[in-house]
Every structure is written in structure tokens, then in C-alpha cells.
Scaffold this active site. Structure first.
Site, PDB file in Angstrom:
ATOM      1  N   LEU A 167       0.490  -0.782   0.268  1.00  0.00           N
ATOM      2  CA  LEU A 167      -0.215   0.436   0.095  1.00  0.00           C
ATOM      3  C   LEU A 167       1.246   1.384   0.320  1.00  0.00           C
ATOM      4  O   LEU A 167       1.761   1.766   0.977  1.00  0.00           O
ATOM      5  CB  LEU A 167      -0.888   0.261   1.782  1.00  0.00           C
ATOM      6  CG  LEU A 167      -2.356   1.052   0.945  1.00  0.00           C
ATOM      7  CD1 LEU A 167      -3.509   0.336   0.659  1.00  0.00           C
ATOM      8  CD2 LEU A 167      -1.943   1.319   2.520  1.00  0.00           C
ATOM      9  N   ASP A 168       0.856   2.436  -0.766  1.00  0.00           N
ATOM     10  CA  ASP A 168       1.270   3.180  -0.757  1.00  0.00           C
ATOM     11  C   ASP A 168       3.071   3.521  -1.222  1.00  0.00           C
ATOM     12  O   ASP A 168       3.499   4.191  -0.908  1.00  0.00           O
ATOM     13  CB  ASP A 168       1.577   4.133   0.897  1.00  0.00           C
ATOM     14  CG  ASP A 168      -0.825   4.659   0.719  1.00  0.00           C
ATOM     15  OD1 ASP A 168      -1.446   4.304  -0.419  1.00  0.00           O
ATOM     16  OD2 ASP A 168      -0.700   5.458   2.047  1.00  0.00           O
TER      17      ASP A 168
END
Lengths: 279, 279, 279, 279
Positions: free
Chosen positions: B223-224
Site C-alpha cells: 500500500l502506498d
């Protein structure tokens, strides 16, 4: 193997990239970097190629390009990257641009030699001493013709390839700027073409602009109108006084001039019909 | 004549530019634009060429490049520019990025078609109506697997080439991001890798950073952490509250996402070992 | 308690901050925010104070300030923040600035009401419908006097406090701009004062500038010369065509105009001798 | 008349601006500049006032503020602007930040004295000579405790008010940073909090970030985590190598550090719960 930079510009037409790379490849050159731009608004093609080849083969390439030249209305230049360019630094009393250039060259950020520092004041003489660059004092209280003849001598003696006006606050004659066309880089302490002429920060303040800038450009007969090489800007505090604008401007000026010098040294600057194209 | 974009990457070695341009020239292609970059820190060469050729000749070029492939450990892709890419837009309730994309596409700044708007809320349905883009409501209060299967169906039905997460506030499963590897672009409302995770503007405020930013990146399992495509920043007033940061951030988010989508549509984005190179 | 914004300017002298805060404190006002600036280059003092007080006490403050006025050559204005300002939006065919303003107002970023959309074309009528803002079509193929009389009627009918020229491509008469002095905000698609007049992006391209900008300013009799409220800039790719400059410019235009409108709504804009001071 | 700077912070409540200005006005002070900020997210009020008063009246003001202190949980400091602050410059071998500070102080942009240059190398000794700042060599190949005791002596001997780590590449002990809490300013060559620790440009390159930055912050026990004073950023060419990032970073580093030093000298920096507020 020697490294060369080829600059080409000509009317846009099909086959230019393939044609050029073929000339280089046939001669045995290794193309290290290639950038090109087709400026659709004027129909002109620009190409910059960095290539490596044995020195004795460069003539072959020149001959091939000469053939293409007339055929395609093509102009080209080849620069030998193994020979360091020598730059003459012209200054008055202010030294922020001078120091920035000297330090960046010393640190390897600017791949050149500084051939001399020329000034209409003596105050920056010691800086030349610290950095080992010969200093020439050419007072501005004599006829322009006399001063500029002295500049010509110094440029010749010191084998200078170009002149950097690093906050040199005197106007050069059209004859001089014409003689060294596109070989004199000036830093203007304003975001051209907005604030031409004297005291640009005063002008900017009076207009209440919210962002100030600096412009590095070739010096030409039209004062502050020569082709722009690099520009940078900075948002200013709403409460800044004129004096603060001048101080804030110094950082922009020095990084803009250094950046323009770097682009010029790398042969990235093309001039066409009064403006530059940077590749 | 059809316009194609060629993307190549391979270990750096001499002759790559000349070799590639020769393949294109021999087949009769006209090279319109060529950019290349040799990333010295990892020894990898990237090349993007835009060329025009008759459609029936493209196979010949592919065959020649296939030959080079094994020889030079070269990877290549050829994109047909005459076929508009179709993008699925995923949104939640916030619409600043959505409007920016829709308006830019309508104005010709983004050369693509929007195949659908997918949302876990119904509130933005009417926007789809105004711009003539079919709207699909996929509630997020059901199992992720169910939602994502529905996404797969919609993507297939609408013949979507890629997914743009235009402020879609749900997490996608690793299986889904892996299936559409480098085909899902997310906008993160923070200057990655600084403020990963939730509430980046709250984090930025608490740290007292002086500049905020946004990051458009490929969605991946981490994520990210996916490869960054575009970033932009803005200096913030020292007195800004968290709420003002959120509002200031919207402008950055929308222009960063639009800019990333444009780069992707023009096939300028290369991914190599977890980071992008934009040519 | 009602919230007010006080704007003061006068020749700089000692005691101004203390004097003003005393007037407010004595009347029982709570000062929420205070900004002041003494512009040394012209010897003028500017102050903006946000304060809260019961509505029936505001007259007392006005009376005290009236007394100071003649004494200190002081000009002041008091704005009642509880009354939403009503803005008339003037547009032609282009809608990027229009959408940006409408969306930001809807999201609470701009604390105002839009009283009407006025256009010399019908194409943006439906946008008014979507956002619930009445649309007025005033064709530009009639005498300027007739058009502007119609503008006056619309402004009166819709109780508009100011006019935002959100890419309204018609010139207003000196009589009209004088009548609504410092109440008409225009967005100019160039970094003034560099590129006045028509086609600023063409001018910028021809000069080869490296950075483009937009300027929001008050419309005055001197076209493109009114006091500057906000400016923003963006570095441009060296290879950008004129058309690309136009497209890149849109993002700058919309965020610059929105930002100027916000400053105006918050009563942060002071005009003095042809330039603004933003507090 | 002497000029003072007053810094206040306390829980937000009504009457703070009026109360403070009244204290100053009663004692006969002329308020030259006043900035305040109410940080709503934490309910804390900050105020900075520049005022002029006869030296013998300053005690009266202090007494009045002491009374307010307990009453309002208010903390305050008064700085005498007539006494130049003396800064110790710590460097290793790199000199771009050092030169920038020395030149800006000499030009009057930084209103301070440099009390000494301290280095763990001898190479920058001559720079001290040129600018007339005493140079102290404290080798880092001895115990940290010994080095830091020597630092303490030098700071005391040279009457230094603060320490500027102008690219001093050694880690200071928690005991030392605690002793000089918020009196040591460091320049970190990365956009914190993104790239903590060693080799931030290598980290930035590996992540493929599109914009790099520098951060000036107070040195604290938590390495690279101290409150941020100033940050600046620059967009980088997509083709930049790690080495080029390092070189591009130098300009950002020097202007960010100078800017932070200037803010500190003007007593604009407030620290509260791990972050700064700049007024």
C-alpha cells in the site's frame, strides 16, 4: 575514443533521426545520448547527439554531414568535449554570482576552466587570488572603445571561449556583442521580458508582483532582449520591501546564471529566430 | 500511415540507439520522436520512439526486435496510437479529481476514452450522466472478493485498458493489484514516501512540514509504496490548519493525477526495479 | 456575537497597533486575528483585524474610528462577515475556471454565493443548471453600452457584490470598470506585466520563456494593468508547442483565479497607489 | 530607544491580543510589528511582537507579563535586538553552506556575528582566515565525550549563542543536543520526514521521487527528527543520476539553511509539542 557533441538544426522533414544516426553509426561512432525536438510552430528540427569515436574518424563524419547540409538545408556544429572550455568572468563589485560559479566549477559541477576575472573595480581582485584565476582591472572611466579593445586583448591572451557577465554593471557596445554573438551570457535580475532596463526590483515592487525571477540570456545589441537561456522564480512575502526583494533576488540570480552556464557548456543551447531551444 | 510508440529497456551497451533506429528505418518507418536514457547507477538503458509506418509493416519491425531481444536481453513493447485507450474511473464521494479528468479529456488534453465510473457510493452518479460516462455502483459493504469480481466483470464489459483510482478510498486486494499490475494508477494525498497510510495531511501538520505534496503511483500490493509516476508540491502558509491543508491539497492532487494519466497514455512511463523512469 | 473584518490604511506613525486594538478592546470586541504591515518604501501602514462583538456595539467602534480618521489621515472599512458576499460570474465559452470556482464554493473552500452566470454565449447555460446558478445570456453582437446596461441590471437584480471575469473574453468600457472599481476581478492568462494584450502564450513562446504564469487582477480602464491580486507560475517543458502552453496554462489560470477570489472574500486585499498589499 | 522581540505562547482564549498590546502600550512601547497565530487544531495561541522602548522600561514590561503568566498559563521570552547574536559554525569538508552563510552575513542579509568555525577536518581553515572568523580543529578520531567537552569550551570562550551545523557530518550525543536544546540548527539533505538517515539522495533516487528537497531543523536526540524550521524543494530531471541529485541538492541545502538561520535570528521560530510555528 574522444567524446563529441553534435548540434543540428534544419527544416523538419521525415528521416532526419534515422539519417543522422546512420551517418554516426557508419563511421563507427557510439551514440551515448540523443535528444531531438521538432518545433511544430515553426517547422524546424533540432538534434543534439553525444557520441564517442576515435579522433581520426571525426573528419569522415564532418564530410558526410557536409553532404547532407546542402541537401537538407541543414546546419551543424561539432564540439570536442575533451577540450575544456575557457570562460572569462566579468564582474563589477557584487560577488554572489562570482562565488557561486567559482565554487561550482571547483566542485566539478561546471566542467570548464575560468580563464580570467575582468572588473571595472579592484575590490574583487583578492577573490581571483584565492581561486587562482588571473584578475584584470579595466576601469570604466575611459572611453568604451578603449575598454572594449582591452577586453578583446584579454580574451585573446587568455584564450577565452566565452564571456560570462556575472553581474557586470556596464553596457557593452553593439559592435562588441555582435563580434561575440551568442558567446556572452548575462544575468538579468528580473523575470524578462517583464522588467527590462534599470532597477527591475523597484519596478517589480511598484507593480506589486507576487513572484520575482531572474533571467540568464545572451547579450545582444538589444539590451535585455537577447535569447533567454534559463529562468527561475521565487514567490515573495507580501510584506517584502524593495531592499528585501534585492536580497531575495540574489539566490535566484546565482542559481539561474550557473544553470545557464552549465547548459551552454554541455552544448544544449540552440538559438533560432531570436529564441533558444534547450535540448 | 499509423503512429506507434516503441518502448525498450535492456542492459546498457554500445550501439543501442543506432541499432534501434536502423531497425525502424529499414522497415520504412519515419521516426517522429526519440528519447532515451541510460541510467548509469543501475546500468540500464531505456528508449521511447514514436514512429509512423504503414500498418502492414509493423510485423516486420516486431520480428527484427524479437531477434535483438534475446541477443541483447532487450524487452520491448509496441503501442498502437491509433487506438484510444479506455480508462475506468474509480471514485468514492470526492469529485475534484474526477471533474478534472473529465474536463481535460473533453478539452482534448487527455487523449483517451473514459469507459466507466465505478463507485462505492451513488452520489457521483449524476456526474457520469452529464459527461456521458456509464456509472456503476459497487457497494463496499460486501465481501472484498465479491466487489473485486464485479470490478473484473465491469473492466471486461467496458473493455477498459486501465483503472484510475481518482480518490477511491477503499483498499484493493493484492490479488487484484497483481492481476492488473502497472495498470492501476492511484492518487495519494501526500508527498510519498513521507506520509504513507491514513490521514497524511494530519501527519504533515503534526510534523510541521512547510511544503505539502501529492503523489500519483501504480497501486501495488504494498500500500502506498508502488512506483511513483508523478509528484507535485506546494508551499503552505505557516498558519494553515489541518482542514486548510486538506483543501490546499485538492489542487495538487488533481493536477498530479491528471499529469500522471497523461504520461501513462503517452507511453512515457517505464517501470524497473520498483521505480519508474519517465521519458 | 457577529464577526467583522476591519481594514485600515494610513501614513505610518507610532502607536497605530496599540491605538487600534484599544478601540476594539474598549468596546468589548474579541480580536481573533490581526495582521499589519508597514510598507517602508512608501511610508504607509496597513492593518487587518478580525474581531467578534455584539451587533449593537459596532456603531460605537465606527464612531471611535471616525474620530481617529481625521486625526491620523486614516481610512477604514468594516465588513460584516455574517453576510455572504454574492459574486456574479462572467464567462465566454471556456469553462475550466468556472468549474473550479463552482466546485470550490460547493466544497466550502470559497465562502460566498454565486448570484449568476453571465455569458456572451449560450454553451455554458447547462452548467448553471447543474449547480443551481441562474444563467443570463447577453450577446456581444450588440452595442457595448447596451450590453453593459444589461450587466448593470443583472448585477442589481441579483444583488451581486462583485464580478468575477472567469475567462470572459470581452473588453469592458472604462465607464463600467470605473463604476465597479476594485469590484471586478479578471484572470489574465499570462505572467503580467510581461505579456499584456492578446495571445500571451504565443508571445511567451516566441520569446522562449522557460516559465509561464497567470495573473488575477482588478479590471481597470488600463487593460491588463489593474492591481495584481494573485499570480502563479509553472516551469514548462522546453519542447512545448504553443498549443501545449495554452493547455498547461489552464491549471495555472484556474488556481490563480480561485486563490484571488478567496483573498478578496476574506478582505485581505488592500489597494494603494496602483498596487495591492495582501494581508 | 532599544528594539525588543517578544515571543508568547499560551492556551488560546479571548482577549490575548488586546491584553498584550495594552501591556506594551501602557509602558510606553511603540509596537513596530505584531504577528499572532491561533493554532485551532491544538488550541494554542502564539504571538510575536517587535517593539521599541527605552531600556530602563523593559523591566516594567517583564513584571506585567509575569503577572499574566500564571494567570493565563502564558510563557514568554523577550529578546534584546540591539545585541547581535553570535553563531558557531560547525563544518566537515563541504563548504557550500559555509560560504553561503558567510557571504550573506557579510552582505547584511543575516544580522549576526559568526563567533567561530569548528571542524573535524583542517581543509576549511583558510576560509575562516579570508572571512576573519576564528577556526577550531576538533578531530573526530577521539572519544565523543572529549570532542563535545571541547565544543562546550569553544562555545563558552567564543560567547556563542547557537550552533549551526553547516554540513557537519558527525552525530552529536543526546546529552549535548539536550544541553543546547533548540540552539543547534542542522541542515538535512533530504525532504524530511521522507528520507531520514544516511544517503538520502540515494534513497530518493531508488524510490524514483520526482522532487527533492532539503530540511533545516533543530538537532535533537532523535536523529533527523527534530522540529523542522525551513524546507525547500526542486523538481529534478527524470534522467538525473544519484551524483547529479547530490549536486542539485547543494543549492537547495544552502538556501534552506540560510533561510532557517534568518528566521531564528529574527525570533520567528516557536517550538511547541515537537513542531515549529513560524511567525
Amino acid at each position: 575514443m574522444t567524446r563529441y557533441v553534435l548540434q543540428i538544426h534544419c527544416p523538419d522533414q521525415t528521416g532526419l533521426i534515422a539519417g543522422t544516426t546512420q551517418v554516426l553509426a557508419k563511421a563507427g561512432a557510439n551514440i551515448v545520448d540523443l535528444t531531438q525536438h521538432s518545433a511544430k510552430d515553426i517547422g524546424i528540427f533540432f538534434l543534439r547527439a553525444v557520441f564517442e569515436i576515435e579522433e581520426n574518424k571525426i573528419e569522415e563524419i564532418k564530410n558526410h554531414l557536409d553532404l547532407l547540409s546542402s541537401h537538407l538545408s541543414l546546419s551543424f556544429k561539432i564540439h570536442d568535449s575533451s577540450k575544456k572550455q575557457r570562460l572569462a568572468l566579468f564582474v563589477s563589485k557584487t560577488d554572489h554570482c562570482l562565488y557561486d560559479l567559482l565554487l561550482k566549477q571547483r566542485d566539478g559541477d561546471l566542467d570548464c576552466e575560468f580563464s580570467c576575472i575582468v572588473s571595472n573595480h579592484t575590490v574583487l581582485g583578492p577573490v581571483g587570488g584565492v581561486f587562482g584565476v588571473p584578475f584584470y582591472y579595466v576601469p570604466s572611466n575611459q572611453e568604451k572603445q578603449v575598454q572594449e579593445d582591452r577586453f578583446r586583448e584579454i580574451i585573446a591572451e587568455t584564450k577565452s571561449d566565452a564571456v560570462i557577465l556575472a553581474r557586470y554593471m556596464q553596457i557593452l557596445s553593439p559592435a562588441f556583442t555582435e563580434e561575440f554573438r551568442y558567446k556572452i551570457i548575462n544575468i538579468h535580475h528580473g523575470f524578462l521580458p517583464a522588467f527590462k532596463g534599470a532597477k527591475p526590483y523597484h519596478q517589480a515592487w511598484a507593480k506589486g508582483v507576487k513572484i520575482i525571477g531572474a533571467t540568464a540570456h545572451f547579450a545582444t545589441e538589444d539590451l535585455d532582449q537577447g535569447p533567454i537561456i534559463a529562468q527561475d522564480v521565487q514567490r515573495i512575502p507580501e510584506t517584502a520591501s524593495i531592499e528585501q526583494l534585492v536580497q531575495l533576488g540574489k539566490d535566484i540570480e546565482k542559481r539561474t546564471l550557473s544553470s545557464a552556464v552549465k547548459l551552454w557548456l554541455e552544448h544544449r543551447v540552440f538559438v533560432y529566430e531570436g529564441r533558444t531551444f534547450i535540448l
